[in-house]
Design an enzyme around this catalytic site. Sequence first.
Site, short mmCIF file in Angstrom:
data_model
loop_
_atom_site.label_atom_id
_atom_site.label_comp_id
_atom_site.label_asym_id
_atom_site.label_seq_id
_atom_site.Cartn_x
_atom_site.Cartn_y
_atom_site.Cartn_z
N ASP A 10 7.43 -8.10 -10.67
CA ASP A 10 6.03 -7.83 -10.41
C ASP A 10 5.82 -7.85 -8.90
OD1 ASP A 10 3.26 -8.03 -10.03
OD2 ASP A 10 2.97 -9.47 -11.65
N ILE A 11 5.37 -6.77 -8.33
CA ILE A 11 5.21 -6.68 -6.88
C ILE A 11 4.21 -7.72 -6.36
CG2 ILE A 11 3.39 -4.91 -6.82
CD1 ILE A 11 5.14 -3.62 -4.50
N ASP A 34 -2.03 -0.43 -8.05
CA ASP A 34 -3.30 -0.66 -7.35
C ASP A 34 -4.15 -1.71 -8.08
OD1 ASP A 34 -5.24 -0.24 -5.38
OD2 ASP A 34 -6.06 1.54 -6.35
N SER A 118 3.63 7.04 -6.04
CA SER A 118 3.30 8.26 -6.80
C SER A 118 4.10 8.45 -8.09
CB SER A 118 3.41 9.51 -5.93
OG SER A 118 2.42 9.52 -4.93
N GLY A 120 4.12 6.58 -10.80
CA GLY A 120 3.47 6.11 -12.02
C GLY A 120 2.47 7.11 -12.53
N TYR A 122 0.47 8.96 -11.07
CA TYR A 122 0.39 10.21 -10.30
C TYR A 122 1.49 11.20 -10.68
CZ TYR A 122 -3.45 8.80 -7.20
OH TYR A 122 -4.67 8.45 -6.68
#
Length: 166
Positions: A10-11, A34, A118, A120, A122
Site C-alpha cells: 500500500d503506497i 488518489d 495512469s 489504473g 486511466y
Amino acid sequence: MMEITVVRGDITTQRVDAVVNAANRAMRGGGGVDGAIHRAGGPAVLADCVARFPRGLDTGAAGWTTAGEMPARWVIHVVGPNYTAGERDRSLLLSCYTRALEVADELGASSVAFPLVSAGVYGWPKDDAIAAALETLRASATEVTEARIVAFDAATYDDVLAATRS
C-alpha cells in the site's frame, strides 16, 4: 546513483520522504491511488491541495503537499494522461515521473515511492506504463537515492520486478 526498488503493498504506508499521487486535474481527491492517499493523509492533504492548486494541475505536471497523517513527509501529486479518454501522448506520462523527481529534488527528498501512473482507472496499458516508469527513472539526473515502485497486487508486482531485471 538512484536505486530502483519494487515492493508489493500500500503506497500510503511506505516509510519514504515522499509518495507520488496519481491525481486528477482537479486535485480534490478521487478514486484509486488518489482516493487512498486522501483517505490515509486525512483532511490536511485536501486542504493543502485547495490552497496550493486552486485551479488544479495540468496533465504531465507535478506539485507537492503535506502527507498529513501518512508516514511520508510529502505527497508529490502528478496528473497522468487518461488513456481511456483518448489522452495517449506518452510524453505526458514520462513527464509525470520527470517532474515528480524534479519536485523531490526541490524538497530535498531522497526516497520516493511511485505508483504506476495512469495504469489504473486511466487505462494506460500496464506493460507500457511499467516501461515508461523504468525508462524515465533510469534516465533521470536526480538527487533521489531510492525510487520505490509500489505495486498493489501480486500480478503487477511480478510484472514490474521482471521488467526491472530485463
